[in-house]
Design a protein around this motif. Structure first.
Motif, PDB file in Angstrom:
ATOM      1  N   VAL A   1       8.899  -4.133   3.170  1.00 21.84           N
ATOM      2  CA  VAL A   1       9.820  -3.029   2.642  1.00 21.84           C
ATOM      3  C   VAL A   1       9.106  -1.669   2.881  1.00 21.84           C
ATOM      4  O   VAL A   1       7.813  -1.612   2.936  1.00 21.84           O
ATOM      5  CB  VAL A   1       9.907  -2.920   1.142  1.00 21.84           C
ATOM      6  CG1 VAL A   1      10.605  -1.940   0.609  1.00 21.84           C
ATOM      7  CG2 VAL A   1      10.870  -4.294   0.740  1.00 21.84           C
ATOM      8  N   LEU A   2       9.770  -0.616   3.409  1.00 22.77           N
ATOM      9  CA  LEU A   2       9.134   0.666   3.762  1.00 22.77           C
ATOM     10  C   LEU A   2      10.093   1.663   2.822  1.00 22.77           C
ATOM     11  O   LEU A   2      11.346   1.866   3.216  1.00 22.77           O
ATOM     12  CB  LEU A   2       9.241   0.954   4.985  1.00 22.77           C
ATOM     13  CG  LEU A   2       8.963   2.365   5.489  1.00 22.77           C
ATOM     14  CD1 LEU A   2       7.303   2.717   5.167  1.00 22.77           C
ATOM     15  CD2 LEU A   2       9.104   2.775   7.062  1.00 22.77           C
ATOM     16  N   ASN A   3       9.503   2.358   1.974  1.00 17.83           N
ATOM     17  CA  ASN A   3      10.115   3.490   1.273  1.00 17.83           C
ATOM     18  C   ASN A   3       9.382   4.682   1.796  1.00 17.83           C
ATOM     19  O   ASN A   3       8.064   4.710   1.625  1.00 17.83           O
ATOM     20  CB  ASN A   3       9.803   3.317  -0.113  1.00 17.83           C
ATOM     21  CG  ASN A   3      10.536   2.116  -1.033  1.00 17.83           C
ATOM     22  OD1 ASN A   3      11.450   1.513  -0.171  1.00 17.83           O
ATOM     23  ND2 ASN A   3       9.674   1.293  -1.705  1.00 17.83           N
ATOM     24  N   ILE A   4      10.289   5.584   2.218  1.00 20.27           N
ATOM     25  CA  ILE A   4      10.010   6.872   2.785  1.00 20.27           C
ATOM     26  C   ILE A   4      10.870   7.966   2.549  1.00 20.27           C
ATOM     27  O   ILE A   4      11.879   7.695   2.580  1.00 20.27           O
ATOM     28  CB  ILE A   4       9.643   6.521   4.451  1.00 20.27           C
ATOM     29  CG1 ILE A   4       8.735   7.658   4.813  1.00 20.27           C
ATOM     30  CG2 ILE A   4      10.888   6.497   5.080  1.00 20.27           C
ATOM     31  CD1 ILE A   4       8.172   7.126   6.247  1.00 20.27           C
ATOM     32  N   ARG A   5      10.437   9.103   2.708  1.00 16.04           N
ATOM     33  CA  ARG A   5      11.412  10.242   2.527  1.00 16.04           C
ATOM     34  C   ARG A   5      12.357  10.829   3.406  1.00 16.04           C
ATOM     35  O   ARG A   5      12.962  11.703   3.531  1.00 16.04           O
ATOM     36  CB  ARG A   5      10.293  11.612   1.811  1.00 16.04           C
ATOM     37  CG  ARG A   5       9.561  11.139   0.763  1.00 16.04           C
ATOM     38  CD  ARG A   5      10.425  11.513  -0.294  1.00 16.04           C
ATOM     39  NE  ARG A   5       9.659  11.287  -1.674  1.00 16.04           N
ATOM     40  CZ  ARG A   5      10.217  10.835  -2.760  1.00 16.04           C
ATOM     41  NH1 ARG A   5      11.407  10.795  -2.883  1.00 16.04           N
ATOM     42  NH2 ARG A   5       9.181  10.996  -3.766  1.00 16.04           N
TER      43      ARG A   5
ATOM     44  N   TRP B   1       0.622  -1.139  -0.025  1.00 18.41           N
ATOM     45  CA  TRP B   1       0.009  -0.193  -0.059  1.00 18.41           C
ATOM     46  C   TRP B   1       1.032   1.357  -0.083  1.00 18.41           C
ATOM     47  O   TRP B   1       2.106   1.322   0.434  1.00 18.41           O
ATOM     48  CB  TRP B   1      -0.943  -0.195   1.220  1.00 18.41           C
ATOM     49  CG  TRP B   1      -0.221  -0.044   2.634  1.00 18.41           C
ATOM     50  CD1 TRP B   1      -0.176  -0.992   3.441  1.00 18.41           C
ATOM     51  CD2 TRP B   1       0.240   1.089   3.263  1.00 18.41           C
ATOM     52  NE1 TRP B   1       0.448  -0.664   4.645  1.00 18.41           N
ATOM     53  CE2 TRP B   1       0.772   0.557   4.660  1.00 18.41           C
ATOM     54  CE3 TRP B   1       0.484   2.570   2.936  1.00 18.41           C
ATOM     55  CZ2 TRP B   1       1.447   1.480   5.495  1.00 18.41           C
ATOM     56  CZ3 TRP B   1       1.078   3.431   3.915  1.00 18.41           C
ATOM     57  CH2 TRP B   1       1.599   2.692   5.081  1.00 18.41           C
ATOM     58  N   ALA B   2       0.428   2.372  -0.528  1.00 21.56           N
ATOM     59  CA  ALA B   2       0.853   3.698  -0.553  1.00 21.56           C
ATOM     60  C   ALA B   2      -0.143   4.739  -0.133  1.00 21.56           C
ATOM     61  O   ALA B   2      -1.132   4.770  -0.515  1.00 21.56           O
ATOM     62  CB  ALA B   2       1.585   3.780  -1.780  1.00 21.56           C
ATOM     63  N   ILE B   3       0.571   5.576   0.885  1.00 17.53           N
ATOM     64  CA  ILE B   3      -0.398   6.794   1.026  1.00 17.53           C
ATOM     65  C   ILE B   3      -0.412   7.742  -0.271  1.00 17.53           C
ATOM     66  O   ILE B   3      -1.519   8.109  -0.584  1.00 17.53           O
ATOM     67  CB  ILE B   3       0.201   7.300   2.382  1.00 17.53           C
ATOM     68  CG1 ILE B   3       0.008   6.745   3.681  1.00 17.53           C
ATOM     69  CG2 ILE B   3      -0.564   8.889   2.350  1.00 17.53           C
ATOM     70  CD1 ILE B   3       0.474   7.402   4.788  1.00 17.53           C
ATOM     71  N   ASP B   4       0.698   7.703  -0.766  1.00 19.32           N
ATOM     72  CA  ASP B   4       0.854   8.573  -1.839  1.00 19.32           C
ATOM     73  C   ASP B   4       1.811   7.776  -2.884  1.00 19.32           C
ATOM     74  O   ASP B   4       2.920   7.435  -2.403  1.00 19.32           O
ATOM     75  CB  ASP B   4       1.316   9.939  -1.986  1.00 19.32           C
ATOM     76  CG  ASP B   4       1.267  10.703  -3.344  1.00 19.32           C
ATOM     77  OD1 ASP B   4       2.155  10.451  -3.987  1.00 19.32           O
ATOM     78  OD2 ASP B   4       0.598  11.530  -3.402  1.00 19.32           O
ATOM     79  N   ALA B   5       1.346   7.415  -4.267  1.00 21.89           N
ATOM     80  CA  ALA B   5       2.387   6.389  -5.024  1.00 21.89           C
ATOM     81  C   ALA B   5       3.677   7.183  -5.198  1.00 21.89           C
ATOM     82  O   ALA B   5       4.726   6.531  -5.492  1.00 21.89           O
ATOM     83  CB  ALA B   5       1.496   5.917  -6.184  1.00 21.89           C
ATOM     84  N   ALA B   6       3.443   8.533  -5.580  1.00 24.80           N
ATOM     85  CA  ALA B   6       4.765   9.235  -5.858  1.00 24.80           C
ATOM     86  C   ALA B   6       5.595   9.389  -4.651  1.00 24.80           C
ATOM     87  O   ALA B   6       6.885   9.501  -4.776  1.00 24.80           O
ATOM     88  CB  ALA B   6       4.420  10.442  -6.683  1.00 24.80           C
TER      89      ALA B   6
END
Length: 134
Positions: free
Chosen positions: A104-108, A14-19
């Protein structure tokens, strides 16, 4: 050493925002036995920490973090961009018997506490369904 292939798997993301994220993904893999699952968790092709450049020219750094707080054995790897200050990619692998839970967690931004919360939720759900044991 080549990573063993699972005999069954399921995944969700899931993504809160895909970009802009955060983006979280989980995969559960069943292997033929616990030894094979352990090899799947610990098979790495590089010595960590390391830096590398992908064919597209992007530069990355990879390092091992403290193991996950849940499960019997596992590892967390953090990949960060050397070209951008806002790219944190956490990769988690946890073994329970012949099952491997990957996340996997991709975050800014750096957010180990969010990673710990999300992995804890995923682990508890898998445990409550009888997929893994503590």
């Amino acid at each position: 050493m080549k990573r063993p292939k699972p005999i069954a798997e399921a995944h969700v993301g899931w993504a809160i925002d895909a970009a802009n994220g955060p983006i979280f993904g989980e995969r559960i893999e069943q292997f033929k036995d616990s030894t094979t699952a352990e090899r799947a968790v610990n098979t790495t092709k590089v010595q960590l920490p390391c830096e590398f450049t992908l064919p597209d020219g992007s530069r990355w750094r990879s390092e091992r973090l403290a193991p996950p707080a849940v499960g019997g054995s596992g590892r967390i790897t953090l990949l960060t961009s050397r070209d951008r200050a806002d790219s944190y990619n956490y990769q988690v692998k946890i073994r329970s018997g012949s099952v491997v839970v990957s996340a996997v967690l991709n975050i800014r931004y750096s957010d180990p506490s969010r990673l710990e919360r999300l992995v804890g939720i995923a682990w508890r759900k898998a445990r409550n369904k009888g997929v893994v044991q503590e």
